[in-house]
Design a protein around this motif. Structure first.
Motif, PDB file in Angstrom:
ATOM      1  N   ALA A 348       0.856  -1.182   0.000  1.00  0.00           N
ATOM      2  CA  ALA A 348       0.000   0.000   0.000  1.00  0.00           C
ATOM      3  C   ALA A 348       0.895   1.236   0.000  1.00  0.00           C
ATOM      4  CB  ALA A 348      -0.908   0.003   1.213  1.00  0.00           C
ATOM      5  N   VAL A 349       0.695   2.130  -0.966  1.00  0.00           N
ATOM      6  CA  VAL A 349       1.531   3.320  -1.121  1.00  0.00           C
ATOM      7  C   VAL A 349       0.658   4.560  -1.063  1.00  0.00           C
ATOM      8  CG1 VAL A 349       3.096   4.594  -2.626  1.00  0.00           C
ATOM      9  CG2 VAL A 349       3.207   2.087  -2.549  1.00  0.00           C
ATOM     10  N   SER A 350       0.979   5.448  -0.137  1.00  0.00           N
ATOM     11  CA  SER A 350       0.308   6.746  -0.061  1.00  0.00           C
ATOM     12  C   SER A 350       1.347   7.821  -0.357  1.00  0.00           C
ATOM     13  CB  SER A 350      -0.310   6.957   1.327  1.00  0.00           C
ATOM     14  OG  SER A 350      -1.137   8.101   1.332  1.00  0.00           O
ATOM     15  N   LEU A 351       1.083   8.626  -1.377  1.00  0.00           N
ATOM     16  CA  LEU A 351       2.058   9.590  -1.884  1.00  0.00           C
ATOM     17  C   LEU A 351       1.754  10.993  -1.368  1.00  0.00           C
ATOM     18  CD1 LEU A 351       4.353  10.555  -3.726  1.00  0.00           C
ATOM     19  CD2 LEU A 351       2.756  10.415  -5.668  1.00  0.00           C
ATOM     20  N   GLY A 375      -3.929   2.645  -8.424  1.00  0.00           N
ATOM     21  CA  GLY A 375      -3.437   1.652  -7.489  1.00  0.00           C
ATOM     22  C   GLY A 375      -2.898   2.226  -6.197  1.00  0.00           C
ATOM     23  N   LEU A 376      -2.823   3.547  -6.101  1.00  0.00           N
ATOM     24  CA  LEU A 376      -2.326   4.162  -4.880  1.00  0.00           C
ATOM     25  C   LEU A 376      -3.328   3.991  -3.735  1.00  0.00           C
ATOM     26  CD1 LEU A 376      -0.916   7.548  -6.257  1.00  0.00           C
ATOM     27  CD2 LEU A 376       0.432   5.656  -5.314  1.00  0.00           C
ATOM     28  N   ALA A 377      -2.804   3.852  -2.540  1.00  0.00           N
ATOM     29  CA  ALA A 377      -3.660   3.861  -1.352  1.00  0.00           C
ATOM     30  C   ALA A 377      -4.103   5.275  -1.036  1.00  0.00           C
ATOM     31  CB  ALA A 377      -2.923   3.264  -0.161  1.00  0.00           C
ATOM     32  N   THR A 467      -8.062   7.857 -18.345  1.00  0.00           N
ATOM     33  CA  THR A 467      -6.688   7.360 -18.455  1.00  0.00           C
ATOM     34  C   THR A 467      -6.323   6.416 -17.323  1.00  0.00           C
ATOM     35  OG1 THR A 467      -6.026   9.418 -19.557  1.00  0.00           O
ATOM     36  CG2 THR A 467      -4.271   8.058 -18.613  1.00  0.00           C
ATOM     37  N   HIS A 468      -6.773   6.699 -16.107  1.00  0.00           N
ATOM     38  CA  HIS A 468      -6.267   5.970 -14.947  1.00  0.00           C
ATOM     39  C   HIS A 468      -7.297   5.135 -14.197  1.00  0.00           C
ATOM     40  CE1 HIS A 468      -2.228   7.723 -14.970  1.00  0.00           C
ATOM     41  NE2 HIS A 468      -2.801   8.857 -15.331  1.00  0.00           N
ATOM     42  N   PHE A 469      -8.590   5.400 -14.372  1.00  0.00           N
ATOM     43  CA  PHE A 469      -9.591   4.719 -13.546  1.00  0.00           C
ATOM     44  C   PHE A 469     -10.632   3.957 -14.357  1.00  0.00           C
ATOM     45  CE2 PHE A 469      -7.739   7.782 -10.739  1.00  0.00           C
ATOM     46  CZ  PHE A 469      -7.875   7.272  -9.454  1.00  0.00           C
TER      47      PHE A 469
END
Length: 503
Positions: A348-351, A375-377, A467-469
């Motif tokens: 899990a990655v939170s930026l 895919g980011l958390a 593009t992303h979702f």
């Protein structure tokens, strides 16, 4: 399903909608006061209505996250402006003792904000005279704290700074600060008595020297006397604290969430920040603790990766800044590569993007063009470094609890829309399309600004989703964009994400 009550500092999307979405994505039943009871810009909320709402809802709730300024003075911004006396504010505070007495199992998480010393001469978020005397009041703030710390060698500077401000204005400004400080000290007493489960008193737009730092030391000294440090935090932050305390409330009874911090440069922890009084690494540590998180001893044992894009050496306001931000002290392509590996490994990655305040770094956003953002958390890049970090920590710490994937996607997508598309790109475009707009009040240009906002944001929002979702089993709808207040600083981008109906 836990039921949580939230009394926010105001009704902006990051302070109200974001914490509500974070709660809902974990399955929580989130309750907020009626809109008429909450503050709008510098118009105070209805403190009597808020107290009545808490009395009506408190018996059915598991936890309450409450902004002291909203409850006692009408809101975070009104608390800097209203003339309500201290005894009135303290009487309003007593509703928390009443609630705890009636409902002993109710967990109350409270937060307050030390009155800021604003960097801008804003006559709306501060008292009107700040538009004329802001520079002199800031100088007095610095001189006072220097004298308090270093003694009589700073006396001449303090005397000169005091003489530069009309005595009545200085007395009024200091009186507001003293009233609010007394409110926070009273909240510390409630913490010591067990009325509050946890208390955060944060510093908004702070710096190394100033009255906010002086207030912080007074709070720390009182916390020493009361022995409440296991339940108390004071650090730079403000608008994001509802997310931090919501995280504490939702993770009650669970082990502390463990965070592995990945910086964009090897010296990232030492990077300097504009609106905080400490380097990035110390700010990260404070925000992790406020949310009930702990640093992980290794990446393998971490519950989430907190990925922090720090400036090379120090934040700057204008992009690109080649002297302090975009320097050889970090390597963004390697940072993005590492995040890809984290996601591929199932982490899990939170930026948190804190290279620049008030929006995403455009260079990093370009590198993320082919990145699997969905895919980011979590993601955050708004306002101060503290605002960004607190939000990103909450996303990461709550990621193991997510049960509503559509709600999570909506919260994540909203931050990408606001922090990156609007803050980093479109806001400047809208400003350029107007005729030298005031940063404090758009006046007659308000309708034109909102039209420019709608025209420019609509296609970008749709493209980001496509593009992303679009590959996810979700559908989204969006309503026309608008401004939260009559200024460009905060946009509102109403959108809804739902699961696609089964075929």
């Amino acid at each position: 399903m836990p039921r949580l009550l939230l009394v926010p500092p105001d009704t902006r999307p990051p302070t109200l909608d974001l914490p509500v979405s974070l709660g809902r994505m974990t399955g929580a039943d989130m309750r907020v006061p009626p809109a008429g009871a909450l503050p709008h810009f510098f118009t105070p909320g209805d403190t009597d209505a808020l107290a009545d709402w808490l009395r009506a809802e408190g018996g059915q709730a598991d936890a309450l996250v409450v902004c002291l300024e909203t409850l006692c003075l009408g809101g975070m911004i009104p608390a800097r402006r209203v003339a309500d006396p201290l005894d009135t504010a303290l009487r309003r505070l007593e509703v928390l003792r009443e609630l705890k007495g009636r409902h002993p199992k109710l967990r109350i998480y409270a937060f307050g904000v030390v009155v800021r010393v604003a960097h801008d001469n804003d006559p709306h978020e501060e008292k009107p005279y700040y538009g004329d005397w802001g520079r002199e009041l800031r100088a007095y703030s610095t001189a006072f704290d220097r004298h308090a710390r270093h003694g009589e060698g700073e006396r001449a500077g303090l005397d000169a700074a005091r003489a530069a401000v009309p005595a009545d204005i200085l007395a009024d400004w200091l009186g507001t600060r003293e009233r609010n400080r007394a409110l926070h000290l009273a909240a510390l007493d409630l913490l010591a008595e067990g009325v509050l489960r946890h208390l955060c008193v944060t510093l908004d737009d702070t710096s190394e020297y100033g009255l906010a730092a002086y207030d912080r030391r007074m709070l720390e000294a009182r916390a020493d006397e009361l022995g409440v440090w296991d339940r108390f935090d004071t650090y730079p932050g403000a608008d994001e604290v509802p997310c931090a305390l919501l995280t504490r409330a939702l993770r009650e009874g669970l082990p502390s969430a463990r965070a592995w911090v990945r910086y964009s440069g090897t010296l990232g922890a030492g990077a300097g920040l504009i609106y905080e009084d400490r380097p990035a690494g110390e700010l990260v540590a404070a925000h992790l603790r406020a949310a009930g998180c702990v640093p992980a001893d290794s990446m393998q044992e971490a519950d989430f990766i907190l990925a922090v894009n720090t400036p090379g050496r120090r934040q700057a306001n204008v992009q690109p800044d080649l002297a302090t931000v975009d320097t050889p002290h970090r390597h963004l392509p390697a940072f993005v590569d590492a995040l890809r590996r984290d996601l591929a490994a199932g982490r899990a990655v939170s930026l948190a993007d804190i290279a620049y305040p008030n929006g995403a770094e455009r260079r990093l956003w370009g590198l993320l063009r082919g990145f699997p953002l969905a895919g980011l958390a979590g993601y955050s890049a708004w306002n101060t470094a503290g605002n960004t970090l607190g939000s990103a920590v909450a996303f990461g710490a709550l990621s193991p609890l997510v049960t509503d994937r559509a709600e999570h996607a909506g919260a994540l997508f909203s931050r990408l829309v606001d922090d990156a598309l609007y803050q980093a790109f479109v806001r400047a475009e809208v400003r350029s399309a107007l005729d030298r707009p005031s940063p404090f009040d758009l006046g007659e240009q308000y309708p034109q600004a909102e039209q420019e906002l709608r025209d420019r944001m609509g296609p970008r929002v749709q493209n980001l989703w496509d593009t992303h979702f679009a590959h996810l089993p979700l559908e989204f709808s969006v309503q026309p964009a608008r401004l939260a207040w009559p200024r460009l600083f905060t946009g509102v981008f109403p959108l809804t994400v739902r699961e696609k109906p089964s075929a």
